[in-house]
Motif scaffolding. Structure first.
Motif, short mmCIF file in Angstrom:
data_model
loop_
_atom_site.label_atom_id
_atom_site.label_comp_id
_atom_site.label_asym_id
_atom_site.label_seq_id
_atom_site.Cartn_x
_atom_site.Cartn_y
_atom_site.Cartn_z
N TYR A 267 -21.08 5.31 4.07
CA TYR A 267 -19.91 4.43 4.08
C TYR A 267 -19.65 3.79 5.44
CZ TYR A 267 -18.88 6.41 -0.49
OH TYR A 267 -18.95 6.80 -1.81
N ASN B 28 -10.04 -4.31 6.26
CA ASN B 28 -9.15 -4.37 5.10
C ASN B 28 -8.63 -2.98 4.77
OD1 ASN B 28 -11.03 -3.06 3.07
ND2 ASN B 28 -12.30 -4.79 3.69
N GLU B 29 -7.84 -2.91 3.69
CA GLU B 29 -7.18 -1.64 3.34
C GLU B 29 -8.16 -0.57 2.89
OE1 GLU B 29 -7.66 -3.92 -0.42
OE2 GLU B 29 -7.01 -4.40 1.62
N LYS B 30 -9.41 -0.92 2.65
CA LYS B 30 -10.40 0.07 2.25
C LYS B 30 -11.04 0.78 3.45
CE LYS B 30 -11.58 -2.34 -2.05
NZ LYS B 30 -12.66 -3.02 -2.82
N ASP B 31 -10.76 0.29 4.65
CA ASP B 31 -11.37 0.90 5.84
C ASP B 31 -10.74 2.25 6.15
OD1 ASP B 31 -13.56 -0.65 6.96
OD2 ASP B 31 -12.10 -2.26 7.16
N THR C 68 -15.47 4.53 7.50
CA THR C 68 -16.18 3.25 7.55
C THR C 68 -16.26 2.67 8.96
OG1 THR C 68 -14.15 1.94 7.20
CG2 THR C 68 -15.34 2.70 5.23
N GLN D 162 -15.42 9.68 4.00
CA GLN D 162 -16.03 8.36 3.80
C GLN D 162 -15.57 7.36 4.86
OE1 GLN D 162 -15.32 7.24 -0.33
NE2 GLN D 162 -16.29 9.08 -1.11
N LYS E 188 -0.85 4.59 -0.86
CA LYS E 188 -2.17 4.81 -0.27
C LYS E 188 -2.06 5.78 0.91
CE LYS E 188 -5.97 2.33 1.98
NZ LYS E 188 -5.92 3.01 3.27
N ASN F 98 0.82 -1.22 0.00
CA ASN F 98 0.00 0.00 0.00
C ASN F 98 0.85 1.26 0.00
OD1 ASN F 98 -2.97 -1.02 0.65
ND2 ASN F 98 -1.58 -2.19 1.96
#
Length: 382
Positions: free
Chosen positions: A269, A190-193, A244, A242, A19, A16
């Protein structure tokens, strides 16, 4: 098998690198740069204090630099202890006298205050003076970390000190790794959190948020302290970035519910909300649950002497306003005992007893405080 938390971080950086890791107001940092700055500071720490498994204090506001400092101290094989910059000098002096850290990381703005409080034997490192030139490679630190194992201390969190001098609760790598193993899987992190980080850096919640960042590449959005007086700004910031996941103490959530803010701002989200630290009145909780039906809410419970919490309850049913929210069941690899005044198991319903905990989640004790450690951390009477 990872045996210290930096091993998680190194793998996360590899996958990542570009990111966003932390958002702090108008500033942000990606994982690659967070890693570089952390290694630069870790190198400075090791040049100033050539030791391992030793407390290093951090005297910084909640910020990107605070994240850098905690990770850097972990990189150096030492134990971070965050201090509250708002604390009076007497409390800070009491903590430093008890813990006796080898060094303190601070910045130019706070250098004078902490240098006047700290003993002259404590090395003060100004993070503003650290450069990212000629930073040792990751492999250099991994060689240094070969002797750091999972039962070595990861961080020290100070109690409120309401009964006198604060006690420094020592938590090790293993206890966090154990907690991460269950929660990462059960809650599908996960990495989207994106974490809406509200807790001060002196709380164990902050330490878990760092674990999420290091362990799965979740992003931390720092919510400014000043927003507590303007709860609508917190919700707007969450919407903007966004968010989460949140892990909060219920007080601010009760205020938001009472002010009618939850119906004004959509948080599409947000998928997961943990709360702990105090009772969440069910009436106000239900306002949250009814406004955000897509969110899984979980009630966590446990003393500071436990890594995060020892029992939890995922709220997946309607709870009447006049019914308390259960504290639920024990985490995996955690044993809960309820003992009566004779140290016997309470086996009947509706009988009061003392809740005692066993397992790797237990703290290692109170730093430099064998008397109080012996009083609280006892042999299992059963």
């Amino acid at each position: 098998m990872n045996i210290n938390l930096i091993e998680f971080f190194i793998k996360t950086v590899e996958s990542n690198s570009q990111k966003t890791a932390v958002v702090d107001g108008n500033n942000s940092i990606v994982f690659q740069d967070l890693d570089l700055k952390s290694r630069a500071l870790a190198d400075s720490i090791l040049k100033n204090i050539d030791c391992q498994n030793t407390p290093v204090a951090v005297f910084l506001p909640k910020s990107i630099d605070a994240v850098v400092s905690d990770i850097a101290i972990t990189y150096s094989g030492n134990t971070y202890m965050n201090l509250d910059i708002k604390n009076p000098a007497e409390r800070l002096s009491n903590i430093l006298s008890l813990i006796q850290p080898r060094a303190i990381v601070t910045n130019t703005l706070h250098y004078k205050k902490i240098s006047e409080i700290a003993d002259e034997t404590i090395k003060i490192i100004n993070i503003d003076d650290i450069t990212t030139e000629n930073v040792p490679a990751t492999s250099y630190f991994m060689n240094k970390l070969n002797s750091v194992i999972d039962t070595d201390p990861y961080c020290i969190i100070n109690t409120s000190g309401s009964t006198g001098t604060p006690k420094g609760v020592v938590l090790n790598h293993k206890s966090f790794i154990d907690f991460m193993a269950q929660t990462f899987d059960e809650y599908k992190f996960n990495e989207k959190d994106v974490i809406g980080s509200l807790s001060p850096v002196i709380f164990d919640i902050w330490s878990y948020e760092l674990c999420l960042l290091m362990g799965v590449g979740a992003s931390i959005v720092i919510i400014p302290d000043t927003y507590s007086a303007f709860p609508v700004k917190i919700l707007q910031l969450m919407q903007q970035h966004q968010v989460t996941y949140i892990f909060w103490v219920p007080t601010i959530m009760v205020n938001m519910a009472n002010m009618g803010l939850l119906s004004q701002i959509e948080l599409p989200y947000l998928r997961l909300c943990w709360f702990a630290g105090e009772v969440f009145p069910t009436k106000q909780f239900n306002i949250w649950r009814h406004n955000f039906p897509q969110v899984l809410f979980a009630n966590f419970y446990g003393p500071i002497e436990i890594t995060l919490d020892c029992v939890y309850y995922n709220i997946e049913r309607e709870i009447p306003d006049d019914e308390p929210i259960p504290i639920g069941k024990a985490f995996r690899n955690t044993g809960i005992l309820i003992l009566d005044e004779n140290n016997k198991n309470v086996t009947e319903h509706n009988i009061e007893g003392e809740l005692c905990v066993r397992g790797t989640s237990l703290a290692m004790g109170y730093y430099n405080n064998p008397e109080k450690t012996a009083a609280a951390f006892v042999q299992n009477p059963l």
